[in-house]
Design an enzyme around this catalytic site. Structure first.
Site, PDB file in Angstrom:
ATOM      1  CB  THR A  12      -0.931  -0.059   1.227  1.00 29.12           C
ATOM      2  OG1 THR A  12      -1.933   0.902   1.096  1.00 29.12           O
ATOM      3  CG2 THR A  12      -0.168   0.112   2.515  1.00 29.12           C
ATOM      4  CE  LYS A  44      -1.588  -3.717   3.928  1.00 31.61           C
ATOM      5  NZ  LYS A  44      -0.525  -4.230   3.085  1.00 31.61           N
ATOM      6  N   GLY A  58       1.742   3.407  10.615  1.00 38.26           N
ATOM      7  CA  GLY A  58       1.329   3.016   9.274  1.00 38.26           C
ATOM      8  C   GLY A  58       2.315   1.994   8.774  1.00 38.26           C
ATOM      9  CB  SER A 137       3.358   0.180  -4.092  1.00 36.07           C
ATOM     10  OG  SER A 137       3.515  -1.139  -3.642  1.00 36.07           O
ATOM     11  CB  ALA A 168      -4.751   7.588  -5.736  1.00 40.39           C
ATOM     12  CB  CYS A 171       1.154   4.852  -7.718  1.00 35.47           C
ATOM     13  SG  CYS A 171       1.705   3.219  -7.201  1.00 35.47           S
ATOM     14  CB  THR A 174      -1.563   4.444  -4.734  1.00 34.79           C
ATOM     15  OG1 THR A 174      -0.207   4.070  -4.497  1.00 34.79           O
ATOM     16  CG2 THR A 174      -2.034   5.355  -3.617  1.00 34.79           C
TER      17      THR A 174
END
Length: 185
Positions: A12, A44, A58, A137, A168, A171, A174
């Site tokens: 994540t 997470k 996190g 990631s 987001a 990637c 994400t």
């Protein structure tokens, strides 16, 4: 983080922003295997309260490995209440030297609202520059976006949310399904 037994697994994106007396930790919910989203709502980012003091963590990487590390961190915090840096250093030492722990594949961002650290299995306890930390990631995308947003008047949560939205959009590992925890004023 990918490993040989599960090739193509991606974790994540976790971002922490410290600004204006607050620390905000935001994490997306996506877990992907290759080109497939396995879950879009993983959580997470966790709030721990060992000894009554709030700490937000996190994590990116293997969830089972991260939970093992969270349990160890809680024990370290109970052994040295109010000493986040010491607890993180002790965790990193154990993680690096213990035969079982050294195989765990995860990274942590840890904060008590005053201090902010990235903890790794290589024995690192890093205090990030510019009061921003990112892992996972899409971590580099979120980090770059947050650094750029520091030029604005946005507060810590707005910076974190906007930076995660930018990550987001860039990637594929994400998403915009965020868990956000805040500590501080």
């Amino acid at each position: 983080m990918a490993d040989e037994s599960f090739p193509g697994w991606h974790g994540t994106t976790i971002l922490a922003v410290k600004r204006g007396g607050k620390v905000v930790v935001a994490g997306d919910g996506q877990v992907s295997v290759g080109q497939t989203v396995m879950k879009g709502s993983a959580r997470k980012v966790r709030r721990l309260s060992p000894g009554g003091q709030d700490v937000v963590v996190g994590f990116a990487g293997s969830t089972a490995d991260a939970f093992t590390l969270l349990e160890r961190l809680e024990k370290k915090l109970e052994a040295s209440p109010g000493q986040l840096q010491r607890a993180c250093v002790e965790l990193a030492k154990d993680w690096r030297t213990d035969k079982f722990l050294r195989n765990l594949e995860a990274m942590l961002i840890v904060t008590d609202g005053a201090q902010l650290y990235v903890v790794t299995g290589a024995g690192d306890v890093l205090e990030p520059e510019h009061d921003i930390a990112a892992i996972g990631s899409g971590g580099n995308f979120a980090l770059a976006a947050a650094r750029g947003l520091l030029e604005t008047d946005l507060d810590a949560e707005a910076v974190a949310r906007k930076a995660m939205a930018i990550a987001a959009d860039i990637c594929v590992y994400t998403n915009g399904n965020l868990t956000v925890e805040t500590l501080g004023a």
